[in-house]
Enzyme design. Structure first.
Site, PDB file in Angstrom:
ATOM      1  N   ASP A 168       0.633  -1.191  -0.140  1.00 36.73           N
ATOM      2  CA  ASP A 168      -0.075   0.044  -0.173  1.00 36.73           C
ATOM      3  C   ASP A 168       0.987   1.189  -0.037  1.00 36.73           C
ATOM      4  O   ASP A 168       0.328   2.188   0.690  1.00 36.73           O
ATOM      5  CB  ASP A 168      -0.868   0.074   1.251  1.00 36.73           C
ATOM      6  CG  ASP A 168      -1.876  -1.274   1.475  1.00 36.73           C
ATOM      7  OD1 ASP A 168      -1.938  -2.042   0.168  1.00 36.73           O
ATOM      8  OD2 ASP A 168      -2.755  -1.254   2.018  1.00 36.73           O
ATOM      9  N   LYS A 180      -7.048  -4.855  -3.090  1.00 39.56           N
ATOM     10  CA  LYS A 180      -7.806  -5.512  -1.670  1.00 39.56           C
ATOM     11  C   LYS A 180      -8.724  -4.501  -1.288  1.00 39.56           C
ATOM     12  O   LYS A 180      -8.572  -3.448  -1.762  1.00 39.56           O
ATOM     13  CB  LYS A 180      -6.909  -5.887  -0.618  1.00 39.56           C
ATOM     14  CG  LYS A 180      -5.872  -4.740  -0.008  1.00 39.56           C
ATOM     15  CD  LYS A 180      -4.995  -5.471   0.946  1.00 39.56           C
ATOM     16  CE  LYS A 180      -3.996  -4.117   1.338  1.00 39.56           C
ATOM     17  NZ  LYS A 180      -4.723  -3.239   2.162  1.00 39.56           N
ATOM     18  N   CYS A 222      -2.088  -2.712   7.862  1.00 37.79           N
ATOM     19  CA  CYS A 222      -2.114  -3.619   6.478  1.00 37.79           C
ATOM     20  C   CYS A 222      -0.981  -4.610   6.448  1.00 37.79           C
ATOM     21  O   CYS A 222      -0.820  -5.697   5.962  1.00 37.79           O
ATOM     22  CB  CYS A 222      -2.215  -2.995   5.377  1.00 37.79           C
ATOM     23  SG  CYS A 222      -4.000  -2.157   5.092  1.00 37.79           S
TER      24      CYS A 222
END
Length: 236
Positions: free
Chosen positions: A19, A134, A179
């Site tokens: 990310d 995701k 995450c």
């Protein structure tokens, strides 16, 4: 403790870059000093990993985690969410994981599909990386790059790793306490030897509890990327 790279080879190792997106670096949900890890991640990406993956949070505008989608709720409040019935109905009969309610932080709108915020940050050398997305289902939060907490949706990452005969994964990126942690814990759960490179990670909180949690689960912490960058195994 010295870094133990027993049984580690580039041919059976993957790097997961979690990310590193505009909204998490300089946008609506920016993590403090996140820009400082980009050069370190780029250096790690020069190593000859058999598989290099970059993940993206990839939300629809009406995602359940956005505060604005809950009347009367403010950003960073918490609510309780439940597994979506339409997805529960599709799960395999042999899947016996509990489907309990979960606490959900309500975030500012971030990483909305097809917006500037969802894109990889300028400076990240992401060309050639395999992309895993995701959080695309409106009713499910998905911190892990593998699957949601109920196991109702998955990203295909586990199959990518298995198909490449990967045994070891090295995790870097944002955010350490969300995450990155969830991805590392799932990687360990799925049987991969799992490392998180501490100076290539930034977290939302300064408390540091994520490192204790990961270590207790058997995730191995590498304090400095330099340990990998100078290792004979990856420089051969």
């Amino acid at each position: 403790m010295p870094l133990d790279l027993t049984y580690i080879e580039p041919s059976n190792s993957a790097i997961l870059v979690i990310d590193v997106q505009n909204d998490f670096v300089s946008g609506s949900l920016a993590v403090r000093d996140a820009e400082q890890i980009i050069d370190t991640i780029n250096a790690l990406l020069t190593l000859p990993f058999a598989l290099k993956v970059a993940t993206q949070d990839y939300h629809p505008a009406n995602h359940i985690s956005f505060a604005r989608n809950h009347t009367g709720k403010k950003e960073f409040e918490k609510i309780t969410i439940f597994p979506p019935a339409e997805l529960v109905a599709k799960r395999k009969p042999e899947d016996e994981r509990p489907l309990e309610a979960l606490e959900q932080v309500l975030w500012p709108v971030h990483c909305v599909q097809d917006t500037f915020g969802v894109a990889f940050v300028d400076g990240l050398k992401h060309e050639g990386l395999e992309v895993v997305r995701k959080g695309s289902d409106v009713g499910i939060e998905c911190y892990s790059a593998f699957e949601d907490p109920w196991g109702l949706t998955n990203t295909g990452l586990k199959d990518k790793l298995r198909n490449k005969e990967i045994s070891n994964v090295f995790v870097v990126g944002i955010a350490g306490d969300y995450c990155v942690k969830s991805t590392a814990l799932d990687a360990k759960k799925h049987g991969f030897r799992t490392f998180v490179i501490k100076d290539a990670v930034k977290s939302v909180s300064d408390e540091g509890t994520e490192w204790t949690e990961m270590t207790k689960a058997g995730v191995e912490i590498i304090d400095k990327a330099e340990e990998l960058l100078t290792s004979k195994i990856f420089s051969q």
